[in-house]
Design an enzyme around this catalytic site. Sequence first.
Site, PDB file in Angstrom:
ATOM      1  N   HIS A 155      29.565   9.656  31.435  1.00 12.50           N
ATOM      2  CA  HIS A 155      28.587   8.656  31.857  1.00 12.50           C
ATOM      3  C   HIS A 155      28.988   7.239  31.468  1.00 12.50           C
ATOM      4  O   HIS A 155      28.443   6.270  32.015  1.00 12.50           O
ATOM      5  CB  HIS A 155      27.222   8.991  31.262  1.00 12.50           C
ATOM      6  CG  HIS A 155      26.614  10.226  31.839  1.00 12.50           C
ATOM      7  ND1 HIS A 155      25.688  10.193  32.863  1.00 12.50           N
ATOM      8  CD2 HIS A 155      26.818  11.534  31.563  1.00 12.50           C
ATOM      9  CE1 HIS A 155      25.348  11.428  33.179  1.00 12.50           C
ATOM     10  NE2 HIS A 155      26.024  12.269  32.407  1.00 12.50           N
ATOM     11  N   ASP A 363      29.947  -1.370  31.248  1.00 12.27           N
ATOM     12  CA  ASP A 363      28.956  -0.314  31.424  1.00 12.27           C
ATOM     13  C   ASP A 363      29.471   0.704  32.437  1.00 12.27           C
ATOM     14  O   ASP A 363      30.101   0.321  33.431  1.00 12.27           O
ATOM     15  CB  ASP A 363      27.626  -0.885  31.925  1.00 12.27           C
ATOM     16  CG  ASP A 363      26.424  -0.191  31.290  1.00 12.27           C
ATOM     17  OD1 ASP A 363      26.572   0.974  30.888  1.00 12.27           O
ATOM     18  OD2 ASP A 363      25.353  -0.817  31.211  1.00 12.27           O
TER      19      ASP A 363
END
Length: 478
Positions: A155, A363
């Site tokens: 992730h 991110d």
Amino acid sequence: MGRLIVVSNRVAPTQEGRPSAGGLAIGVLDALKETGGVWFGWSGEIVGEPSEPVIEQQGNVTYATVGLTRRDYDQYYRGFSNTTLWPTFHYRNDLSHFEREDYAGYLRVNETLARRLVTMIRPDDIIWVHDYHLLPFARCLRNLGVTNPIGFFLHIPFPVPEVLRTVPPHQELVHFMCDYDVVGFQTEADRQSFIDFIERGHHGSASEDGMLHAYDRLLKVAAYPIGIYPDAIAKAATQYTDRKAVRSLRDGLRGRKLIMSVDRLDYSKGLVERFQAFERLLQNGPGWHGRVSLVQIAPPTRSDVQTYQRIRQNLEGEAGRINGRFAQLDWTPIQYLNRKYERNLLMALFRTSQVGYVTPLRDGMNLVAKEYVASQDPSDPGVLVLSQFAGAAEQMPGALVVNPFDLSQMAEALERALSMPLAERQARHADMMTSLRENNLSVWRDTFLADLRNVATAASVTAKAVKQPIKLAHAKAA
């Protein structure tokens, strides 16, 4: 079709509708309910002694959770996972710290978790493992004789080889990842970084069909950008518009424009830079004084880690300094809230704002950016200001994309967003909603699981798994 077994560091709350159930939890629960299955992982509790999993059955979904001892928590979770891997994978190897004992604990906990799970696995199950805490998990299961298809999804970002090599056991970690049948990343850039490490290190080669031959195994490596359910979020944002907190914020603005920002309190999110760019907007544009406010919601995270304590102190100091410089008797430029809010309430707060301010330094995807867009009123939508280093930037064609290290560029983007004409805002919002619907959470989940089933069946890779014990090249058993 067999069951789905989901393995993650933490198991989401089992009560549906709980505020902390985010996009990943919703997508995983949907998949588990369709086929029946097991969600296995850490309960979040610190226990005195290791114990067997606590089992809770809800419909056709089994929740199986285990506690961690204090030693395991310190070495596996606080130590290697979040003091070594997290900063390095977010390109902050200057903040990374490695201890052999922590790495030994990381491997030990993965092995322990695998032993707890293995008795629950049936021959026709497929196993989906999530995130950086569990890189060795497939190897641990293979050593216990598991031949089921096992997929892994990361992730967070995957760093380029030069950065990854700053982690001493980097070779072992990549080798462990190749024991999965499918390895998924958020973006093509992350996938390419992984392939580059394999090929430049002469550990294997990739083919055009997405298959990777590495360490005498065949696996699929691909990008699977995680999505949201945009229409469900739009509905929630509308339904929660009249909640007390939303009304209070709206009334307190007194007609001022609102820039909204929501992040966990983490150094990867670029929060200090975000405050300083807002300061530059006020510095360069006196006309905005008293006419715009920034609300930053940053719930605490990993509060027992010293680095995160310093982040909180630094951010509170910057908010105080900027407010002291620009505040008026009836206007506070920055409202900094260090607390959690219910997810649906956040969607309504997003809908109230004119600008979504999402500028992480790095991110994996950043679902907040997607949630902000989905929350907007299509007739009068806000504008998304988004970091180029968020995975979401590849999928959000209507965002104002910025470099979060360039304060002037961010300030100019805020100015443009606050002043953007309605027609342009509507067009940008419509483009992004089309993308969100075409790449929603179901697409992410179903594409990954289909690839896992297909690759495992076609190549029979699990039957040929190499059964070898984990070698602690950089750690002594602790």
